[in-house]
Scaffold this active site. Sequence first.
Site, PDB file in Angstrom:
ATOM      1  N   THR A  56       0.848  -1.196   0.000  1.00 61.96           N
ATOM      2  CA  THR A  56       0.000   0.000   0.000  1.00 61.96           C
ATOM      3  C   THR A  56       0.882   1.244   0.000  1.00 61.96           C
ATOM      4  O   THR A  56       1.924   1.286   0.666  1.00 61.96           O
ATOM      5  CB  THR A  56      -0.955   0.033   1.212  1.00 61.96           C
ATOM      6  OG1 THR A  56      -0.199   0.097   2.419  1.00 61.96           O
ATOM      7  CG2 THR A  56      -1.870  -1.175   1.236  1.00 61.96           C
ATOM      8  N   GLY A  92      -4.583   2.079   6.757  1.00 61.68           N
ATOM      9  CA  GLY A  92      -4.041   0.760   6.455  1.00 61.68           C
ATOM     10  C   GLY A  92      -4.896  -0.349   7.072  1.00 61.68           C
ATOM     11  O   GLY A  92      -5.144  -1.378   6.442  1.00 61.68           O
ATOM     12  N   ASP A  93      -5.364  -0.143   8.292  1.00 60.49           N
ATOM     13  CA  ASP A  93      -6.189  -1.166   8.956  1.00 60.49           C
ATOM     14  C   ASP A  93      -7.540  -1.334   8.250  1.00 60.49           C
ATOM     15  O   ASP A  93      -8.039  -2.452   8.089  1.00 60.49           O
ATOM     16  CB  ASP A  93      -6.427  -0.787  10.425  1.00 60.49           C
ATOM     17  CG  ASP A  93      -5.130  -0.786  11.222  1.00 60.49           C
ATOM     18  OD1 ASP A  93      -4.188  -1.492  10.833  1.00 60.49           O
ATOM     19  OD2 ASP A  93      -5.068  -0.059  12.236  1.00 60.49           O
ATOM     20  N   SER A  97     -13.761   6.002  12.083  1.00 54.30           N
ATOM     21  CA  SER A  97     -13.768   6.396  10.666  1.00 54.30           C
ATOM     22  C   SER A  97     -13.932   5.208   9.715  1.00 54.30           C
ATOM     23  O   SER A  97     -14.047   5.408   8.507  1.00 54.30           O
ATOM     24  CB  SER A  97     -12.471   7.140  10.338  1.00 54.30           C
ATOM     25  OG  SER A  97     -11.385   6.252  10.363  1.00 54.30           O
TER      26      SER A  97
HETATM   27  P1  ATP Z   1      -1.831   3.917   8.521  1.00 57.94           P
HETATM   28  O1  ATP Z   1      -0.599   3.489   9.257  1.00 57.94           O
HETATM   29  O2  ATP Z   1      -1.998   5.407   8.414  1.00 57.94           O
HETATM   30  O3  ATP Z   1      -3.058   3.222   8.951  1.00 57.94           O
HETATM   31  P2  ATP Z   1      -0.538   2.616   6.313  1.00 57.94           P
HETATM   32  O4  ATP Z   1       0.757   3.361   6.268  1.00 57.94           O
HETATM   33  O5  ATP Z   1      -0.520   1.239   6.861  1.00 57.94           O
HETATM   34  O6  ATP Z   1      -1.660   3.472   6.999  1.00 57.94           O
HETATM   35  P3  ATP Z   1      -1.120   3.507   3.624  1.00 57.94           P
HETATM   36  O7  ATP Z   1      -0.317   2.895   2.536  1.00 57.94           O
HETATM   37  O8  ATP Z   1      -0.767   4.891   4.046  1.00 57.94           O
HETATM   38  O9  ATP Z   1      -1.137   2.484   4.843  1.00 57.94           O
HETATM   39  O10 ATP Z   1      -2.661   3.543   3.210  1.00 57.94           O
HETATM   40  C1  ATP Z   1      -3.409   2.366   2.985  1.00 57.94           C
HETATM   41  C2  ATP Z   1      -4.393   2.614   1.865  1.00 57.94           C
HETATM   42  O11 ATP Z   1      -5.297   3.659   2.281  1.00 57.94           O
HETATM   43  C3  ATP Z   1      -3.796   3.099   0.558  1.00 57.94           C
HETATM   44  O12 ATP Z   1      -3.389   2.022  -0.274  1.00 57.94           O
HETATM   45  C4  ATP Z   1      -4.957   3.874  -0.044  1.00 57.94           C
HETATM   46  O13 ATP Z   1      -5.844   2.989  -0.702  1.00 57.94           O
HETATM   47  C5  ATP Z   1      -5.660   4.457   1.180  1.00 57.94           C
HETATM   48  N1  ATP Z   1      -5.204   5.839   1.433  1.00 57.94           N
HETATM   49  C6  ATP Z   1      -4.258   6.261   2.290  1.00 57.94           C
HETATM   50  N2  ATP Z   1      -4.086   7.596   2.233  1.00 57.94           N
HETATM   51  C7  ATP Z   1      -4.967   8.038   1.313  1.00 57.94           C
HETATM   52  C8  ATP Z   1      -5.305   9.340   0.783  1.00 57.94           C
HETATM   53  N3  ATP Z   1      -4.663  10.445   1.175  1.00 57.94           N
HETATM   54  N4  ATP Z   1      -6.276   9.400  -0.143  1.00 57.94           N
HETATM   55  C9  ATP Z   1      -6.938   8.289  -0.568  1.00 57.94           C
HETATM   56  N5  ATP Z   1      -6.661   7.048  -0.114  1.00 57.94           N
HETATM   57  C10 ATP Z   1      -5.703   6.917   0.808  1.00 57.94           C
END
Ligand code: ATP
Length: 307
Positions: free
Chosen positions: A222, A255-256, A295
Site C-alpha cells: 500500500t 491501512g487497517d 472512521s
Molecule cells: P496507517 O498506518 O496510516 O493506517 P498505512 O501506512 O498502513 O496506513 P497507507 O499505505 O498509508 O497504509 O494507506 C493504505 C491505503 O489507504 C492506501 O493504499 C490507499 O488505498 C488508502 N489511502 C491512504 N491515504 C490516502 C489518501 N490520502 N487518499 C486516498 N486514499 C488513501
Amino acid sequence: MAPFAPSSPTVYNFGSINIDHVYRVPHLVKPGETLSSTDYRVVLGGKGANQSLALARGGGRVVHWGQLGKSDRWALDTLSQGGVDTDSVRLVDGPSGHTVIQVDDKGENAIVLFGGANQAFTAERIDGLLDGAEFGDWLLLQNECNAVDEIIERALQHRLKIAFNPAPMTRAVKDLPLDELSLLFVNRGEAAALVGCDAESTTEVLTRALHEQLPETDIVLTLGSEGAWFITANSGETHYQPARPVQAVDTTGAGDTFIGYYMAALQEGRDVSTCLLRATAAAALAVQKHGATESIPDRDEVETFLS
Ligand code: ATP
C-alpha cells in the site's frame, strides 16, 4: 453484493486491542511541565481491533483472538457490537494494552504505548487458540502482540493460510518464516525495511525486491494516496489499484481499514481486482474522517461510494 457464502473460510485475527486515552492540549507537554488538557476521550484502538472491526463492517466473519484487562469489558462489548466474534477474547489480570495520546492544536501528537495484555500471551493460551481452526481457514495477524512467532508456527502446523501485516516493523520480523506466509500486507516503510532498500525507492524497485525475497507469497503493497499494488506469488504478475482522489483529513487507520476490507472480500471468494477496489474505496472513506475505529465505513457506504 452477496455476503460471504456459508462455506467461506473463517478469519481468525490474532490482534492487539488497545484503549486509547486521547488528550487535546495546547502544545505537547515539555519535560517537567504540568499541562491542563482541554478535552479527553477514551476510544478503542490497536491495529488488531481496528482490522477486526473493518473486516466485520466489510461484511466478513472474523473471530478475534486477543486479550484485555478485566476492567475493560466495555471494549469487548464495543467489538462484539461491531460484529466481531469475541468469544475467544480473554479478560486477564493486569492492565489492557493502552496508549496515552496528546494531540496539540497543530495536529501533532505524542504517544506513550503500554503493551499490557497484548504482550502477555502464554504458551498455554496460544496452544488452546488453534483448537477450533480448520485447514483452509485464515490467520490474520499484525506485530503488536507477543508470541507472533509461536502463533505462526502453530498455524502452519494446522495448515492455516496466514495473512501478516508486520506493523510495527521490528528487526524480529525478519526472523519469522515469512516465505511460508500466504499473504503479506506492507506499506512503503515496512516494505523498504523488509527488503533493505531506501523508502524513497521507486515502486518498481520495491515490488521487484519484495517478489525476489518472497517469491511464493502474495504481497499487497500500500502506498498511501498513490494506491496499492498486488504482486502475485510465483508468477510475479502485478495488479495496480489507484487510490480514490479524496480530501484526506486524518489517515490514521487507513491501512487497517484497507486490510479489513481486503480480507472480507477475499473471504467472499472475490478476485484480486475486487479485493483491491473495495479496500481502496473503504480506506478513501476512512481518511475523510477523524479517528481510527470511528472512521471505518460500513459496507453500505462503500457500495454507495463505488456505485
Ligand atoms: P496507517 O498506518 O496510516 O493506517 P498505512 O501506512 O498502513 O496506513 P497507507 O499505505 O498509508 O497504509 O494507506 C493504505 C491505503 O489507504 C492506501 O493504499 C490507499 O488505498 C488508502 N489511502 C491512504 N491515504 C490516502 C489518501 N490520502 N487518499 C486516498 N486514499 C488513501
